[in-house]
Design an enzyme around this catalytic site. Sequence first.
Site, mmCIF file in Angstrom:
data_model
loop_
_atom_site.group_PDB
_atom_site.id
_atom_site.type_symbol
_atom_site.label_atom_id
_atom_site.label_comp_id
_atom_site.label_asym_id
_atom_site.label_seq_id
_atom_site.Cartn_x
_atom_site.Cartn_y
_atom_site.Cartn_z
ATOM 1 N N LYS A 20 30.520 31.536 32.976
ATOM 2 C CA LYS A 20 29.771 32.758 33.237
ATOM 3 C C LYS A 20 28.376 32.647 32.623
ATOM 4 O O LYS A 20 28.185 31.969 31.620
ATOM 5 C CB LYS A 20 30.497 33.951 32.650
ATOM 6 C CG LYS A 20 31.844 34.198 33.326
ATOM 7 C CD LYS A 20 32.554 35.372 32.725
ATOM 8 C CE LYS A 20 33.943 35.556 33.258
ATOM 9 N NZ LYS A 20 34.123 35.571 34.659
ATOM 10 N N HIS A 47 31.283 38.734 30.736
ATOM 11 C CA HIS A 47 29.838 38.816 30.552
ATOM 12 C C HIS A 47 29.485 39.796 29.436
ATOM 13 O O HIS A 47 28.460 39.686 28.796
ATOM 14 C CB HIS A 47 29.156 39.277 31.849
ATOM 15 C CG HIS A 47 29.289 38.289 32.966
ATOM 16 N ND1 HIS A 47 30.276 38.381 33.897
ATOM 17 C CD2 HIS A 47 28.549 37.205 33.291
ATOM 18 C CE1 HIS A 47 30.144 37.388 34.774
ATOM 19 N NE2 HIS A 47 29.102 36.663 34.415
ATOM 20 N N SER A 98 28.464 39.323 38.011
ATOM 21 C CA SER A 98 29.162 39.874 36.856
ATOM 22 C C SER A 98 29.764 41.219 37.234
ATOM 23 O O SER A 98 29.080 42.054 37.820
ATOM 24 C CB SER A 98 28.160 40.071 35.711
ATOM 25 O OG SER A 98 28.675 40.950 34.740
#
Length: 129
Positions: A20, A47, A98
């Site tokens: 991520k 995130h 995200s």
Amino acid sequence: MAECLAKVPDVEIDPDGTFKYILVRVRVKDGEMHKDVVRGTKNAEYHSIIKTVNLHKDHIFEKVSPALEPLGMECKCLGGGKIEHNSKEKKIRVFGESTAFGKADHSVSVEKLKSVFSDYEITWSDDTK
């Protein structure tokens, strides 16, 4: 304060793998000067922080912001996604979004990545996988 912004690396990502990432706007407190930076790691499960009954995860944005505050900076997450980094083949792919921050402008993220990984093939897409 421009010298403070110059000290903040444009990109900090893991050397390999799929993980991520977030695009963060770093701004001098009470000022107009800012720059966008890319941060990503396999160690981030999310995130941003997800709280459950007794669980407080350690994630990307929660590491970036406190680290820059003592330098007189403040941060705002502009979105996120995933990075697939293959250092052997010198390829980076930026994709996805995200769930906490929405999709980053991957074209901006790619330009930041190209400034650091100039000898890489770097691509992006809106694909989620």
